[in-house]
Design a protein around this motif. Structure first.
Motif, PDB file in Angstrom:
ATOM      1  N   ASP A 163      -0.836  34.802 -62.701  1.00  0.00           N
ATOM      2  CA  ASP A 163      -1.214  34.340 -64.035  1.00  0.00           C
ATOM      3  C   ASP A 163      -2.717  34.373 -64.228  1.00  0.00           C
ATOM      4  N   THR A 176      -4.640  36.584 -67.028  1.00  0.00           N
ATOM      5  CA  THR A 176      -5.526  35.933 -68.000  1.00  0.00           C
ATOM      6  C   THR A 176      -6.910  36.558 -67.972  1.00  0.00           C
ATOM      7  N   TYR A 177      -7.412  36.812 -66.782  1.00  0.00           N
ATOM      8  CA  TYR A 177      -8.776  37.330 -66.650  1.00  0.00           C
ATOM      9  C   TYR A 177      -8.883  38.793 -67.068  1.00  0.00           C
TER      10      TYR A 177
END
Length: 208
Positions: free
Chosen positions: A26, A30-31
């Motif tokens: 995750d 996200t990054y």
């Protein structure tokens, strides 16, 4: 380190990237997102359990050579050159090799029959090691089964079947950060000369 590799690949014309993720998937999603910040397209294969170094490749298909790169290396490799050499070799699989030294913690005997000629104390023996960078032909990729599978399994199968497996000797920088001392060395090297690892984008683009 994954971001550095993404930027390197993009700068060399690789626009369509697939990341195999497991631990902290995750956070990586996200990054990195869909790759928009890097001008690339990033999709993901998520492993709910470990599938080895090649198992996730069973989810892919290709009609041209596929470049596979481990995410825990710092390198100045020319990825386009590696793919071009793979095609020149006519190989089913090409692995990138790097000269290294293997420390031996014992005195090594040099003998002639029963006679000992000399004792070499704790030598470092030269060896070519695999760097975790590979190019697979579409046929080789299609041989990867669903489930847990390592790249060494594929290499051994190809060799056993008489298929052409080649190596590309890498010059320049290659550091696997699996050991803390190597991780610190990679950090220092990158901090001292970021431009060496993040070149400006190439004008030559590869076909996707």
């Amino acid at each position: 380190m994954v971001e550095i590799l993404i930027r390197q690949l993009k700068s060399q014309g690789f626009d369509d990237l697939v990341l195999t993720v497991g631990y902290r998937a995750d956070l990586l999603r996200t990054y990195l997102g869909g790759g928009e910040a890097f001008g690339a397209r990033i999709t993901y294969i998520e492993e709910t359990e470990p599938r080895g170094t090649a198992g996730s490749l069973s989810q892919l298909s290709a009609d041209q050579p596929l470049l596979v790169v481990n995410g825990d290396i710092l390198t100045t490799a020319g990825f386009c050159d590696i793919v071009a050499k793979h095609e020149e070799y006519g190989a089913a699989l090409t692995l990138v090799s790097y000269p290294s030294e293997i420390p031996v913690d014992f005195g090594v005997l040099h003998t002639e029959g029963e006679r000992v000629l000399r004792v070499e104390e704790k030598p470092r023996l030269p060896a070519l090691v695999s760097t975790g960078i590979y190019v697979l032909s579409p046929d080789a990729l299609a041989m990867v089964p669903d489930g847990r599978y390592d790249m060494t399994d594929l290499i051994e199968r190809l060799i056993a079947e008489g298929r052409r497996v080649c190596h590309y000797p890498l010059s320049g920088v290659w550091i696997d950060v699996g050991r803390m001392e190597d991780f610190r060395r990679a950090q220092k090297l990158f901090a001292a000369d970021k431009g060496r690892f993040l070149p400006s984008p190439s004008k030559v683009k590869r076909k996707e």
